[in-house]
Design a protein around this motif. Structure first.
Motif, short mmCIF file in Angstrom:
data_model
loop_
_atom_site.label_atom_id
_atom_site.label_comp_id
_atom_site.label_asym_id
_atom_site.label_seq_id
_atom_site.Cartn_x
_atom_site.Cartn_y
_atom_site.Cartn_z
N HIS B 106 54.21 -72.82 -100.54
CA HIS B 106 55.54 -73.30 -100.26
C HIS B 106 55.58 -74.18 -99.21
O HIS B 106 56.46 -74.61 -98.77
N TYR B 107 54.48 -74.00 -98.39
CA TYR B 107 54.74 -74.81 -97.00
C TYR B 107 54.63 -76.31 -97.45
O TYR B 107 54.06 -76.83 -98.46
N ALA B 123 66.62 -77.00 -96.84
CA ALA B 123 65.49 -76.47 -95.99
C ALA B 123 64.19 -76.85 -96.13
O ALA B 123 63.46 -77.20 -97.22
N HIS B 124 63.49 -77.14 -95.03
CA HIS B 124 62.22 -77.87 -94.67
C HIS B 124 61.23 -76.65 -94.51
O HIS B 124 61.30 -76.11 -93.31
N GLY B 129 55.17 -72.08 -91.96
CA GLY B 129 56.09 -71.16 -92.70
C GLY B 129 57.45 -71.04 -92.08
O GLY B 129 58.22 -70.30 -92.98
N ASP B 130 57.60 -71.44 -90.99
CA ASP B 130 58.91 -71.53 -90.43
C ASP B 130 59.99 -72.35 -91.53
O ASP B 130 59.75 -73.29 -92.01
N VAL B 131 61.33 -72.17 -91.50
CA VAL B 131 62.21 -72.95 -92.15
C VAL B 131 63.17 -73.66 -91.20
O VAL B 131 63.59 -73.31 -90.37
N CYS B 132 63.41 -75.00 -91.46
CA CYS B 132 64.05 -75.64 -90.75
C CYS B 132 65.29 -76.22 -91.65
O CYS B 132 65.06 -76.77 -92.70
N PHE B 133 66.56 -75.89 -91.28
CA PHE B 133 67.62 -76.19 -92.28
C PHE B 133 68.34 -77.42 -91.46
O PHE B 133 68.54 -77.80 -90.56
N ILE B 134 68.48 -78.20 -92.56
CA ILE B 134 69.00 -79.45 -92.32
C ILE B 134 70.24 -79.97 -93.28
O ILE B 134 70.09 -79.76 -94.35
#
Lengths: 111, 184
Positions: B106-107, B123-124, B129-134
């Motif tokens: 999923h990365y 979500a990126h 594996g971190d998720v960045c919300f945009i």
């Protein structure tokens, strides 16, 4: 009661009586707003003059109320928003779907 | 970059005791930024961000301890929420459900969490594996209010921050939400 309702020239001016419009009163607000719409009120002015803060849960209830109003042919207007709250609504673009005025009188005159 | 200062708070288990703590957190932010021309803006954004993080925390963390930490840097402020509750689960707009920890496959994906006539929340999933919300504005705007999403928590935080991320610390089983507000 979250809403203090008064009739004026065919409009219902509903003043939100809490300073913190939040998850703690969002469901009660939603039920009262739905109640107004279901009893046939067609022009509802939500007065925020006493509200100093609003959270996402309360915003969700406002949108749920707006959707319910549309299905029943009613209109909802927001008035007397503090600048911080207006800025938040603008940031998340709620100003595109809600009719926002400075005062109840302005909302009434807009019709 | 090293922090110039940090303050940390443990949340009360009883949500009704949250408000006095929030006022204390904001007062400490005021105090830490007292000489900064950005203090008013940071305070305003912090209140909304912390409230949304905590409301979400009480909903999803169960009995787990919740920590709020504010870190001050020369360029801005980090507002961090940590807990040991259940890891993040994202229900995507296409019906797919992602639960952390997620597999490497999923990365580097960009997934859609929600979209309505006004906003698109993506979500990126980053290479670690971190998720960045945009949040992006929907263009052109459709004014059909009947299709507007009723869930604003993530949208509010992501809109107010310069960066909003979720990280799952597998070793310690910790959920870490990091919101960064730059001094603009």
């Amino acid at each position: 009661m979250i809403l203090d309702n008064k009739d004026q020239n065919g409009f219902t001016i509903s003043t939100i009586t809490v300073a913190e419009a939040s998850v703690r009163n969002a469901e009660e607000f939603k039920q009262e707003l739905f109640g107004l719409i279901d009893t046939g009120q067609k022009q509802i002015i939500l007065n925020f003059e006493k509200v100093g803060y609003i959270d996402s849960s309360f915003l969700g209830s406002m949108v749920a109320g707006l959707k319910h109003a549309i299905t029943k042919g009613a209109e909802i207007y927001l008035v007397c928003l503090k600048s911080d709250i207006y800025d938040l609504l603008t940031l998340i673009r709620m100003n595109k779907v809600f009719k926002i005025y400075n005062t109840p009188e302005e909302a009434i005159q807009s019709i | 970059m090293d922090t110039t200062q940090q303050i940390q708070f443990k949340l009360p288990a009883d949500p009704s005791r949250f408000n006095p703590l929030l006022e204390q957190i904001l007062a400490d932010i005021d105090s830490s930024l007292s000489d900064s021309p950005h203090a008013i803006n940071i305070r305003k954004k912090s209140r909304w961000i912390i409230t949304e993080l905590i409301t979400n925390g009480y909903k999803h963390s169960g009995e787990a301890e919740i920590i709020i930490r504010i870190e001050f840097y020369p360029y801005g402020v980090h507002i961090i929420k940590e807990d040991t509750g259940s890891p993040l689960t994202l229900s995507l707009s296409d019906g797919e459900v992602l639960s952390w920890p997620i597999g490497h496959e999923h990365y580097n994906r960009v997934v859609n969490i929600s979209h309505d006539p006004l906003n698109i929340l993506n979500a990126h999933i980053e290479p670690d594996g971190d998720v960045c919300f945009i949040v992006r504005e929907k263009q052109p705007t459709d004014h059909d209010a009947t299709k507007v999403n009723e869930h604003f928590g993530l949208i509010i935080i992501a809109s107010l921050c310069n960066s909003f991320k979720y990280r799952f610390d597998k070793d310690e089983g910790r959920n870490i939400f990091i919101s960064i507000i730059n001094f603009d």
